[in-house]
Write an enzyme that holds these catalytic residues in place. Structure first.
Site, short mmCIF file in Angstrom:
data_model
loop_
_atom_site.label_atom_id
_atom_site.label_comp_id
_atom_site.label_asym_id
_atom_site.label_seq_id
_atom_site.Cartn_x
_atom_site.Cartn_y
_atom_site.Cartn_z
N ARG A 46 17.22 8.70 32.86
CA ARG A 46 18.22 9.00 31.82
C ARG A 46 19.11 10.15 32.29
O ARG A 46 20.31 10.16 32.06
CB ARG A 46 17.55 9.36 30.49
CG ARG A 46 18.56 9.89 29.47
CD ARG A 46 18.13 9.81 28.02
NE ARG A 46 16.72 10.01 27.77
CZ ARG A 46 16.10 11.20 27.80
NH1 ARG A 46 16.78 12.31 28.05
NH2 ARG A 46 14.80 11.29 27.58
N TYR A 98 42.50 2.86 18.19
CA TYR A 98 41.57 1.74 18.22
C TYR A 98 40.76 1.71 16.92
O TYR A 98 40.28 2.76 16.47
CB TYR A 98 40.66 1.93 19.44
CG TYR A 98 39.58 0.88 19.57
CD1 TYR A 98 39.91 -0.42 19.94
CD2 TYR A 98 38.25 1.19 19.33
CE1 TYR A 98 38.93 -1.39 20.06
CE2 TYR A 98 37.26 0.22 19.46
CZ TYR A 98 37.61 -1.06 19.82
OH TYR A 98 36.63 -2.01 19.94
N ASP A 170 42.76 8.85 25.05
CA ASP A 170 42.17 7.55 25.33
C ASP A 170 43.13 6.82 26.27
O ASP A 170 44.22 6.41 25.87
CB ASP A 170 41.97 6.78 24.01
CG ASP A 170 41.25 5.44 24.21
OD1 ASP A 170 41.33 4.89 25.32
OD2 ASP A 170 40.63 4.95 23.24
N LYS A 195 37.33 -2.59 29.51
CA LYS A 195 38.65 -3.18 29.63
C LYS A 195 39.12 -3.18 31.09
O LYS A 195 38.52 -3.85 31.89
CB LYS A 195 39.62 -2.45 28.69
CG LYS A 195 39.03 -2.14 27.30
CD LYS A 195 38.69 -3.38 26.48
CE LYS A 195 37.83 -3.10 25.26
NZ LYS A 195 38.32 -2.06 24.37
C1 LIG Z 1 37.75 -1.22 23.34
C2 LIG Z 1 38.31 0.10 23.11
C3 LIG Z 1 37.50 1.20 22.74
C4 LIG Z 1 36.01 1.04 22.51
O1 LIG Z 1 35.32 0.68 23.65
P1 LIG Z 1 33.99 -0.22 23.68
O2 LIG Z 1 33.68 -0.31 25.15
O3 LIG Z 1 34.32 -1.53 23.06
O4 LIG Z 1 32.94 0.49 22.91
C5 LIG Z 1 38.11 2.42 22.61
N1 LIG Z 1 39.44 2.59 22.78
C6 LIG Z 1 40.24 1.56 23.11
C7 LIG Z 1 41.70 1.80 23.28
C8 LIG Z 1 39.71 0.29 23.28
O5 LIG Z 1 40.53 -0.72 23.59
#
Ligand SMILES: *Cc1c(COP(=O)(O)O)cnc(C)c1O
Length: 379
Positions: A46, A98, A170, A195
Site C-alpha cells: 500500500r 465534472y 483538473d 481518460k
Molecule cells: C472522469 C472524470 C473525473 C473522474 O474520474 P474517474 O476516473 O471516473 O473517477 C474527474 N474529472 C473529469 C474532468 C473527468 O472527466
C-alpha cells in the site's frame, strides 16, 4: 527532454534483475526484509509499489512537476484533496465541473462544514469576488465538461497566491501534452487517468501532481493512510499508455478540429462548442494557454428529441459515458454524466437538454464524418 522522450523514458529503468526494458508488474503485497531493521526500501505494497512509483514519476515529469501520486480513480484523487479541508474552510469551484466532482463536494464534503462557492471561473473577477478570509482552495476544470468553457489558469493562480489559497486544476480534458497548469501557477494538477492518460478505455485510475514538497508530503500521507491506491496492473496499463500520449493527442486534435468545422457548417446543428473554433468565446485564451484544442466536441441539437435521433443513428460513435479513448464515443450529458446536477444549476452554465458530447477518437476522419452525416440526416 522533449515531451515524447520523457513520455517513453521518465521514471523507467531496465529491471535490475533481468534487464527487462519494461517496468515489471510488481504483483506483491509485501517484501522480504534482509534482517530486522534492514530492507530494500520496500515494506508493504500500500505504501510502496515500484510499478506505481514508475507511473507517478513518469506523469509528474510530463506535467512539469516533481511529485506524483496515483489513486484508484479520478474521484479517489479528488477525495484525497480532503486532507487539506477543515470545518469552516471555504473552497471556490468552477460551476461547470465534472458531475462526480460536484457530487463529492456537495454531498459529502459539505457535510463536514466546509463551505463551497460555485463560480463561473471563466471570468477571473468572479473568483476574486468570491474570496473570503477562509478560502483555502480554488478548484477549476478547464476546459469544462461538457460546455468546454475555458478559465485563465495564470490569472486565477495569481488570485489564489494573493489569497493564500491553493489552486487545483483538473487537467483531464487536455492531458499534459496540451496544457501544463503547474507552469501557469497551479499548485496541484488532477487527472482522471481513466481518460486520455490511459487512452484505451480499459482502466480506471486517478493522479495528483505537484512541485511543492510540502503538498507532496501531505498527499503521500493521505495516499497511504486512506489506502485509495490503484493496483500494479492498472498502474502498468497507464504507464504503457503514456508512451503514445503525444501521438494520440495529435490525432485526437486533428480529427476533432475537422469534425467541429463540419458540424459548425451543418444546418441541423444549432451550435458547436470547440475551443479551436474562432466562434468559441475563449478562443484567444485557448491559443495562449493550450498547445492544442483537444478531442472533445460538444454540440447543441435544439431539443432532447433531436439529440436522441442523432444519438440513436450513429454507428461508429459508441453511446457511452467516459472519454479520451482511441475509439469515438457519443453521450447525452443531461441524462448520463450530469444526471446528478440539478436542472437550475446546469442551465446556469448552458447545459441544456439538446446538448450532445463527442469524444472524438483516432479512427479515419472520413469514416467519422460519414457516420455523423448519416446520423444527422435522420434528424
Ligand atoms: C472522469 C472524470 C473525473 C473522474 O474520474 P474517474 O476516473 O471516473 O473517477 C474527474 N474529472 C473529469 C474532468 C473527468 O472527466
Amino acid at each position: 527532454m522533449g515531451f515524447s522522450t520523457d513520455a517513453i523514458h521518465a521514471g523507467q529503468i531496465p529491471d535490475p534483475t533481468t534487464g527487462a526494458i519494461m517496468t515489471p508488474v510488481y504483483q506483491t503485497s509485501t517484501y522480504v526484509q534482509d534482517e530486522l531493521g534492514k530492507h530494500k526500501g520496500y515494506e508493504y505494497a500500500r505504501t510502496h509499489n515500484l510499478t506505481r512509483a514508475a507511473l507517478e514519476k513518469n506523469v509528474a515529469t510530463l506535467e512539469k512537476g516533481k511529485f506524483g501520486f496515483a489513486f484508484g480513480s479520478g474521484m479517489a484523487a479528488t477525495s484525497a484533496l480532503a486532507v487539506f479541508f477543515k470545518t469552516g474552510y471555504h473552497v471556490i469551484v468552477s460551476d461547470n465541473v465534472y458531475g462526480g466532482t460536484f457530487r463529492y463536494f456537495d454531498k459529502v464534503v459539505k457535510n463536514w462544514g466546509v463551505k463551497f462557492s460555485w463560480v463561473d471561473t471563466t471570468n477571473p473577477q468572479n473568483v476574486k469576488d468570491a474570496i473570503t478570509p477562509e478560502t483555502k482552495m480554488i478548484f477549476i476544470e478547464t476546459p469544462t465538461n461538457p460546455i468546454l468553457n475555458i478559465s485563465d489558469i495564470e490569472a486565477i493562480g495569481k488570485i489564489a497566491k494573493n489569497a493564500g489559497a491553493m489552486l487545483v486544476v483538473d487537467n483531464t480534458f487536455m492531458s499534459p501534452y496540451l496544457q501544463s497548469p503547474l507552469t501557469l501557477g497551479a499548485d496541484i494538477v488532477l487527472h482522471s487517468a481513466t481518460k486520455y492518460l490511459g487512452g484505451h478505455s480499459d482502466v480506471v485510475l486517478g493522479m495528483l501532481l505537484t512541485s511543492s514538497e510540502e503538498i507532496a508530503e501531505r498527499l503521500a500521507f493521505m495516499q497511504n493512510s486512506s489506502g485509495m491506491i490503484p493496483g500494479p496492473w492498472d498502474s502498468w496499463l497507464v504507464l504503457r499508455s503514456t508512451k503514445t500520449l503525444a501521438l494520440r493527442m495529435r490525432a485526437h486534435c486533428e480529427n476533432a478540429q475537422k469534425i467541429a468545422e463540419f458540424l459548425d457548417s451543418h444546418p441541423k446543428v444549432e451550435k458547436v462548442f470547440y475551443p479551436g473554433l474562432e466562434s468559441h468565446p475563449q478562443h484567444e485564451l485557448a491559443k495562449k494557454q493550450m498547445r492544442g484544442f483537444g478531442g472533445m466536441v460538444t454540440l447543441e441539437m435544439g431539443s432532447v428529441e433531436n439529440a436522441k435521433k442523432f444519438l440513436d443513428n450513429v454507428k461508429i460513435f459508441a453511446l457511452a459515458e467516459s472519454l479520451g479513448g482511441v475509439e469515438s464515443l457519443i453521450s447525452h450529458p443531461v441524462s448520463m454524466t450530469h444526471a446528478s446536477v440539478p436542472k437550475e444549476e446546469r442551465l446556469k452554465f448552458g447545459l441544456t437538454d439538446g446538448i450532445v458530447r463527442l469524444s472524438v477518437g483516432v479512427e479515419d476522419l472520413e469514416d467519422l464524418i460519414e457516420d455523423l452525416e448519416n446520423a444527422l440526416s435522420n434528424v
